[in-house]
Write a protein that holds these residues in place. Structure first.
Motif, PDB file in Angstrom:
ATOM      1  N   VAL A   1      -2.349  -3.707  10.205  1.00  0.00           N
ATOM      2  CA  VAL A   1      -1.268  -2.767   9.373  1.00  0.00           C
ATOM      3  C   VAL A   1      -2.635  -2.260   8.190  1.00  0.00           C
ATOM      4  O   VAL A   1      -1.784  -1.332   7.736  1.00  0.00           O
ATOM      5  N   ALA A   2      -3.116  -2.301   7.390  1.00  0.00           N
ATOM      6  CA  ALA A   2      -4.216  -1.317   6.697  1.00  0.00           C
ATOM      7  C   ALA A   2      -4.390  -0.110   6.604  1.00  0.00           C
ATOM      8  O   ALA A   2      -4.227   0.721   6.994  1.00  0.00           O
ATOM      9  N   ALA A   3      -5.049   0.291   8.958  1.00  0.00           N
ATOM     10  CA  ALA A   3      -5.156   0.515   9.050  1.00  0.00           C
ATOM     11  C   ALA A   3      -3.765   1.948   9.731  1.00  0.00           C
ATOM     12  O   ALA A   3      -4.002   2.765   9.586  1.00  0.00           O
ATOM     13  N   LEU A   4      -3.084   0.878  10.113  1.00  0.00           N
ATOM     14  CA  LEU A   4      -1.718   2.211  10.749  1.00  0.00           C
ATOM     15  C   LEU A   4      -1.259   2.621   9.145  1.00  0.00           C
ATOM     16  O   LEU A   4      -0.837   3.509   9.172  1.00  0.00           O
TER      17      LEU A   4
ATOM     18  N   VAL B   1      -1.054   7.165   8.279  1.00  0.00           N
ATOM     19  CA  VAL B   1       0.250   7.538   7.586  1.00  0.00           C
ATOM     20  C   VAL B   1      -0.406   7.867   6.889  1.00  0.00           C
ATOM     21  O   VAL B   1      -0.038   9.604   7.005  1.00  0.00           O
ATOM     22  N   VAL B   2      -0.899   7.361   6.063  1.00  0.00           N
ATOM     23  CA  VAL B   2      -1.284   8.677   4.890  1.00  0.00           C
ATOM     24  C   VAL B   2      -2.359   9.768   4.912  1.00  0.00           C
ATOM     25  O   VAL B   2      -2.467  11.106   4.517  1.00  0.00           O
TER      26      VAL B   2
ATOM     27  N   ALA C   1      -8.947  10.606  11.967  1.00  0.00           N
ATOM     28  CA  ALA C   1      -9.304  10.242  10.550  1.00  0.00           C
ATOM     29  C   ALA C   1      -9.243   9.065   9.424  1.00  0.00           C
ATOM     30  O   ALA C   1     -10.006   8.091   9.632  1.00  0.00           O
ATOM     31  N   GLY C   2      -7.757   8.861   9.513  1.00  0.00           N
ATOM     32  CA  GLY C   2      -7.094   7.007   8.693  1.00  0.00           C
ATOM     33  C   GLY C   2      -7.694   6.701   9.569  1.00  0.00           C
ATOM     34  O   GLY C   2      -7.647   4.817   8.818  1.00  0.00           O
ATOM     35  N   TRP C   3      -7.726   6.408  10.858  1.00  0.00           N
ATOM     36  CA  TRP C   3      -7.772   4.704  11.573  1.00  0.00           C
ATOM     37  C   TRP C   3      -9.248   4.535  11.824  1.00  0.00           C
ATOM     38  O   TRP C   3     -10.241   3.446  11.399  1.00  0.00           O
TER      39      TRP C   3
ATOM     40  N   LEU D   1      -7.781  -1.953  -4.819  1.00  0.00           N
ATOM     41  CA  LEU D   1      -8.298  -0.526  -5.050  1.00  0.00           C
ATOM     42  C   LEU D   1      -7.451   0.372  -4.115  1.00  0.00           C
ATOM     43  O   LEU D   1      -6.955   1.171  -3.795  1.00  0.00           O
ATOM     44  N   VAL D   2      -7.010  -0.806  -2.280  1.00  0.00           N
ATOM     45  CA  VAL D   2      -7.275   0.125  -1.639  1.00  0.00           C
ATOM     46  C   VAL D   2      -5.155   0.191  -1.740  1.00  0.00           C
ATOM     47  O   VAL D   2      -4.167   0.708  -1.560  1.00  0.00           O
ATOM     48  N   ALA D   3      -4.962  -0.904  -2.064  1.00  0.00           N
ATOM     49  CA  ALA D   3      -3.801  -1.670  -1.935  1.00  0.00           C
ATOM     50  C   ALA D   3      -3.139  -0.462  -3.139  1.00  0.00           C
ATOM     51  O   ALA D   3      -2.187  -0.108  -3.141  1.00  0.00           O
ATOM     52  N   LEU D   4      -3.587  -0.133  -4.533  1.00  0.00           N
ATOM     53  CA  LEU D   4      -2.801   0.950  -5.465  1.00  0.00           C
ATOM     54  C   LEU D   4      -2.864   2.199  -5.496  1.00  0.00           C
ATOM     55  O   LEU D   4      -2.717   2.729  -5.388  1.00  0.00           O
ATOM     56  N   ALA D   5      -4.162   2.483  -4.406  1.00  0.00           N
ATOM     57  CA  ALA D   5      -4.350   4.275  -3.447  1.00  0.00           C
ATOM     58  C   ALA D   5      -2.868   4.013  -2.268  1.00  0.00           C
ATOM     59  O   ALA D   5      -2.191   5.252  -2.993  1.00  0.00           O
ATOM     60  N   LEU D   6      -3.321   3.048  -1.700  1.00  0.00           N
ATOM     61  CA  LEU D   6      -1.077   2.613  -1.035  1.00  0.00           C
ATOM     62  C   LEU D   6      -0.799   3.016  -1.707  1.00  0.00           C
ATOM     63  O   LEU D   6       0.831   4.004  -1.263  1.00  0.00           O
ATOM     64  N   ALA D   7      -0.542   2.264  -3.003  1.00  0.00           N
ATOM     65  CA  ALA D   7       1.428   2.830  -3.902  1.00  0.00           C
ATOM     66  C   ALA D   7       1.271   4.143  -3.722  1.00  0.00           C
ATOM     67  O   ALA D   7       2.108   4.345  -4.364  1.00  0.00           O
ATOM     68  N   ALA D   8      -0.034   4.639  -4.396  1.00  0.00           N
ATOM     69  CA  ALA D   8      -0.002   6.020  -5.418  1.00  0.00           C
ATOM     70  C   ALA D   8       0.646   7.303  -4.416  1.00  0.00           C
ATOM     71  O   ALA D   8       1.022   7.229  -4.417  1.00  0.00           O
ATOM     72  N   LEU D   9      -0.259   6.642  -3.614  1.00  0.00           N
ATOM     73  CA  LEU D   9       0.803   7.725  -1.928  1.00  0.00           C
ATOM     74  C   LEU D   9       1.500   7.613  -1.685  1.00  0.00           C
ATOM     75  O   LEU D   9       1.746   8.451  -0.578  1.00  0.00           O
ATOM     76  N   ALA D  10       2.653   6.494  -1.896  1.00  0.00           N
ATOM     77  CA  ALA D  10       3.904   6.204  -1.111  1.00  0.00           C
ATOM     78  C   ALA D  10       4.253   7.346  -1.200  1.00  0.00           C
ATOM     79  O   ALA D  10       4.917   7.988   0.163  1.00  0.00           O
ATOM     80  N   ALA D  11       4.659   8.179  -2.488  1.00  0.00           N
ATOM     81  CA  ALA D  11       5.700   8.957  -2.626  1.00  0.00           C
ATOM     82  C   ALA D  11       5.203  10.409  -1.512  1.00  0.00           C
ATOM     83  O   ALA D  11       6.256  10.382  -0.991  1.00  0.00           O
ATOM     84  N   PRO D  12       4.189  10.729  -2.383  1.00  0.00           N
ATOM     85  CA  PRO D  12       3.158  12.205  -1.667  1.00  0.00           C
ATOM     86  C   PRO D  12       3.505  11.519   0.011  1.00  0.00           C
ATOM     87  O   PRO D  12       3.716  12.950   0.581  1.00  0.00           O
ATOM     88  N   THR D  13       3.149  11.132   0.557  1.00  0.00           N
ATOM     89  CA  THR D  13       3.187  10.618   1.613  1.00  0.00           C
ATOM     90  C   THR D  13       4.178  11.125   2.214  1.00  0.00           C
ATOM     91  O   THR D  13       4.597  11.816   3.244  1.00  0.00           O
ATOM     92  N   VAL D  14       5.615  10.063   1.922  1.00  0.00           N
ATOM     93  CA  VAL D  14       7.150  10.721   2.157  1.00  0.00           C
ATOM     94  C   VAL D  14       7.277  12.383   2.122  1.00  0.00           C
ATOM     95  O   VAL D  14       7.385  12.566   3.155  1.00  0.00           O
TER      96      VAL D  14
END
Length: 342
Positions: free
Chosen positions: A69-72, A76-77, A235-237, A261-274
């Motif tokens: 799940v984290a890899a996917l 995407v990010v 690169a993300g994978w 830290l990874v979970a917080l980073a993904l949460a912060a980057l969710a809106a920019p990624t979209v």
């Protein structure tokens, strides 16, 4: 270079932890199988080691569904930010938007007279790059004459379009607003990779001429953006796979900290990624006006109506800092090497 050193160089295709755990065994086996007098790996051996190493780099630890799940999510990010990087590289091939003096000169040339009350505005949106807007008063403006002047100066012009126009004045007796007959027109002129849109709104009493300038697409935007997105996904994978193997031998407290830290980073980057992926969709659509870019989502503006103008860029910076902290937590003070299995 000895045969052993050549084998060890080919092992660079494998991730570091795997080389440290199995590299000596692989090299010893290959040397034992090598015929007497062999000084170079065969083509089949080289290809096998390269492909096997690449496959190992993409392999995730087995029995850990959350890593998948984290890899996917991470792919995407990073794919979104890779697309933004490709978009930025493509924009470097665009013609520069002219400076204020050039904007004024071209606006007055299109207007066909000295004009008065000239103004210029520069703007950048979360969907396209920087544009320049010029405006000048010119009562005698006609779009046909403007086309003739620009054509004589080497510009390629499009047909004149009529646009809705309305102008009002105050009745001197009653004070009521009275609509005046007016003509609104628009056409585009292109030269040297620059597009100028000329709009005019003319009544019997006054005329306003507006110009907009933006760079034309050089046909580099789409391929470079898609290449950047593909490289970002890969690169993300790879980063997730490498981080997952680095995490396995860590003490529980460091594993939990890195995961948080990874979970917080993904949460912060969710809106920019979209935002970036939405801009990828806009970039792929045909556009008659300014060129849609992906990295323009970082421009200050109301991309998200519920956040400040710098929300996309600010969250991106926060997410990047958190991601770097997570990686440093995994990379610093690396534990002793141990065999790594899939």
């Amino acid at each position: 270079m000895t045969l052993e050193r050549r084998y060890r160089r080919l092992l660079l295709a494998y991730p570091g932890p795997y080389r440290r755990g199995h590299g000596a065994e692989i090299v010893t086996t290959l040397l034992e199988m090598a015929p007497p007098g062999q000084t170079r790996p065969s083509a089949s051996e080289s290809w096998h080691l390269f492909v096997s190493g690449l496959r190992q780099r993409f392999r995730l630890p087995s029995g850990r569904p959350l890593v998948w799940v984290a890899a996917l999510l991470i792919a995407v990010v990073t794919g979104a930010f890779g697309a933004a990087a490709g978009s930025w590289v493509a924009e470097q091939t665009f013609t520069d938007v002219p400076g204020d003096a050039r904007v004024e000169s071209l606006t007055r040339q299109a207007a066909g007279g000295g004009g008065s009350d000239f103004s210029v505005v520069r703007a950048a949106s979360p969907w396209w790059g920087t544009m320049a807007h010029g405006a000048v008063d010119e009562p005698g403006y006609t779009p046909e004459a403007a086309q003739a002047r620009l054509t004589a100066d080497g510009w390629s012009v499009t047909p004149i379009e009529s646009v809705p126009s309305a102008s009002f004045t105050s009745d001197p007796v009653t004070g009521a607003l009275v609509e005046l007959p007016s003509r609104g027109t628009r056409f585009e002129a292109t030269r040297d990779g620059l597009t100028m849109q000329v709009g005019g709104y003319v009544t019997a009493e006054q005329g306003n001429v507006f110009t907009e300038f933006w760079p034309a697409d050089t046909s580099a935007l789409r391929p470079l953006t898609l290449v950047g997105a593909a490289l970002g996904l890969i690169a993300g994978w790879l980063l997730t796979a490498a981080g997952a193997y680095r995490m396995r031998p860590l003490p529980p407290i460091r594993r939990r900290s890195a995961t948080a830290l990874v979970a917080l980073a993904l949460a912060a980057l969710a809106a920019p990624t979209v935002a970036l992926w939405v801009n990828v969709g806009r970039m792929l659509e045909p556009a008659d006006g300014p060129v849609n870019t992906v990295h323009s989502a970082f421009n200050p503006g109301p991309y998200w109506s519920y956040g400040p103008a710098w929300m996309v860029l600010g969250l991106s910076v926060i997410g990047l800092i958190l991601a770097i902290d997570a990686w440093l937590l995994l990379a610093l003070r690396r534990p002793a090497a141990s065999p790594v299995t899939a």
